[in-house]
Design a protein around this motif. Sequence first.
Motif, PDB file in Angstrom:
ATOM      1  N   GLN A  73     -28.745 -56.947   6.185  1.00 22.28           N
ATOM      2  CA  GLN A  73     -28.350 -55.547   6.000  1.00 22.28           C
ATOM      3  C   GLN A  73     -27.978 -54.907   7.334  1.00 22.28           C
ATOM      4  N   VAL A  74     -28.660 -55.315   8.391  1.00 28.07           N
ATOM      5  CA  VAL A  74     -28.433 -54.715   9.699  1.00 28.07           C
ATOM      6  C   VAL A  74     -27.123 -55.186  10.311  1.00 28.07           C
ATOM      7  N   ARG A  82     -24.219 -53.181   6.744  1.00 28.04           N
ATOM      8  CA  ARG A  82     -24.109 -51.760   7.114  1.00 28.04           C
ATOM      9  C   ARG A  82     -22.844 -51.446   7.901  1.00 28.04           C
ATOM     10  N   LEU A 107     -19.931 -51.456   5.476  1.00 26.80           N
ATOM     11  CA  LEU A 107     -19.923 -50.301   4.580  1.00 26.80           C
ATOM     12  C   LEU A 107     -19.525 -49.016   5.303  1.00 26.80           C
ATOM     13  N   LYS A 108     -19.743 -48.963   6.606  1.00 23.32           N
ATOM     14  CA  LYS A 108     -19.359 -47.784   7.385  1.00 23.32           C
ATOM     15  C   LYS A 108     -17.911 -47.860   7.885  1.00 23.32           C
ATOM     16  N   LYS A 143     -15.424 -52.763  -0.397  1.00 29.11           N
ATOM     17  CA  LYS A 143     -16.816 -52.496  -0.044  1.00 29.11           C
ATOM     18  C   LYS A 143     -17.739 -52.746  -1.241  1.00 29.11           C
TER      19      LYS A 143
END
Length: 127
Positions: A24-25, A29, A32-33, A41
């Motif tokens: 996730q890190v 993330r 998704l940003k 996405k």
Amino acid sequence: MNIWIFSAGIISLFTSFVHIFAGQVDPVRPFLKSDFPDLPKATLLGCWHMVSSILVLAGVTLVYIGWFGLDSFQNLVLGISICFIIFSVVFIMVGWHFFKLHTFSKLPQWMLLLPIGVLGLLGIIYI
């Protein structure tokens, strides 16, 4: 107890935790940003969670089969093992396309996926 299959399950559960939390890190993330449209996405996030589910379900299944030495489930172990070997080959091939020899360090996921498949196969052989 079938230590080979049990070990494959433990590695799969470990891999699932690495995937869910560390993944996730790093890749999820930031992606998704990014400025990508929402459709890619959403597709990536859906696939990400499908992989998480497969890792957890395979891990629990292999741990259970290995712990209780359930020889009658060798076809299930075979299927899971082949899938994980294929998963590792996919990472090596995709990595080779992008990074050539550096694939082994830039996309190290294959190092966790391949042992799951190999240990599962060894568990079937040594029943």
